[in-house]
Design a protein around this motif. Structure first.
Motif, short mmCIF file in Angstrom:
data_model
loop_
_atom_site.label_atom_id
_atom_site.label_comp_id
_atom_site.label_asym_id
_atom_site.label_seq_id
_atom_site.Cartn_x
_atom_site.Cartn_y
_atom_site.Cartn_z
N THR A 79 43.13 3.53 13.81
CA THR A 79 42.95 3.83 15.22
C THR A 79 43.11 5.33 15.43
O THR A 79 43.80 5.99 14.67
CB THR A 79 43.94 3.05 16.10
N VAL A 81 44.31 6.57 18.34
CA VAL A 81 45.31 6.76 19.38
C VAL A 81 46.55 7.44 18.77
O VAL A 81 47.06 7.00 17.75
CB VAL A 81 45.72 5.40 20.00
N GLU A 83 50.14 8.15 17.74
CA GLU A 83 51.22 7.17 17.62
C GLU A 83 52.40 7.44 18.55
O GLU A 83 53.13 6.55 18.88
CB GLU A 83 51.69 7.08 16.16
N ASN A 85 52.28 7.88 21.63
CA ASN A 85 52.02 7.22 22.91
C ASN A 85 52.09 5.70 22.78
O ASN A 85 51.81 5.00 23.74
CB ASN A 85 50.63 7.61 23.43
N LEU A 86 52.41 5.19 21.62
CA LEU A 86 52.41 3.75 21.37
C LEU A 86 53.82 3.18 21.34
O LEU A 86 54.76 3.84 20.92
CB LEU A 86 51.70 3.45 20.05
N GLY A 139 50.37 -4.70 27.13
CA GLY A 139 49.49 -3.72 26.52
C GLY A 139 48.52 -4.35 25.55
O GLY A 139 48.28 -5.56 25.58
N VAL A 142 47.17 -2.31 18.85
CA VAL A 142 46.25 -1.35 18.23
C VAL A 142 46.43 -1.28 16.72
O VAL A 142 45.54 -0.79 16.03
CB VAL A 142 46.38 0.07 18.84
N LYS A 162 49.49 -0.27 22.62
CA LYS A 162 49.16 0.75 23.62
C LYS A 162 49.56 0.17 24.97
O LYS A 162 48.95 -0.76 25.47
CB LYS A 162 47.67 1.04 23.60
N GLU A 164 50.13 -0.57 28.92
CA GLU A 164 49.25 -0.43 30.09
C GLU A 164 50.00 0.22 31.23
O GLU A 164 51.17 0.13 31.36
CB GLU A 164 48.72 -1.80 30.53
#
Length: 164
Positions: A79, A81, A83, A85-86, A139, A142, A162, A164
């Motif tokens: 992914t 994204v 990490e 922010n996860l 969420g 991911v 991730k 929401e």
């Protein structure tokens, strides 16, 4: 009083992990396991077993704290994204990770699935007890960080979500 097969299961789990010392007390019975040699000592209401030491990359934390996080050998998906922010769903115990409720069944969750705080995402088996692990957040999954049947440690990340 602990049964011998329970003690053997604990020793097996500790031996396969990076934990150097483990202590469990239930109803006046106490088991303490320390990795260092091959000698097993027994005491009244206290059993001390020493398992052979396994090579460890970093000094492990005591059993009451999170063990060092080790990256999974093969993540389930890549992914883009970041990490940081996860949200990490962590293993609350040492045990065996199962992605499905039984062999041959579909996984509780897969990459891309939406989860809510009470959604069961996997099972961690410890000493023949199957513990359902919930998502804890709303969420999207991911990344799956462990493989089905893999031994996991206390505090080890299992999924990246991730929020929401």
């Amino acid at each position: 009083m602990f049964k011998i097969h329970e003690i053997r299961e604990i020793i097996k789990l500790i031996d396969q992990s990076s934990i150097k010392e483990f202590e469990l007390e239930i109803e006046g019975s106490k088991v303490t396991i320390k990795k260092s040699g091959g000698v097993v000592e027994e005491k009244v209401q206290t059993i001390v077993a020493q398992a052979p030491a396994a090579p460890v990359a970093a000094a492990p934390a005591p059993a009451a704290q999170a063990a060092p996080v080790q990256p999974a050998a093969q993540p389930a998906a890549n992914t883009q994204v970041p990490e940081e922010n996860l949200h990490q769903i962590l293993s609350p115990m040492v045990g065996t990770f199962y992605s499905a409720p039984e062999p041959g069944a579909s996984a509780f969750v897969q990459v891309g699935d939406k989860v809510t705080p009470n959604k069961v995402v996997c099972i961690v088996e410890a000493m023949k007890l199957f513990n359902e692990i919930e998502a804890e957040v709303t969420g999207e999954i991911v990344k799956v960080l462990v493989q089905d049947g893999q031994l996991v440690e206390y505090g080890q990340p299992l999924f990246l979500v991730k929020p929401e």
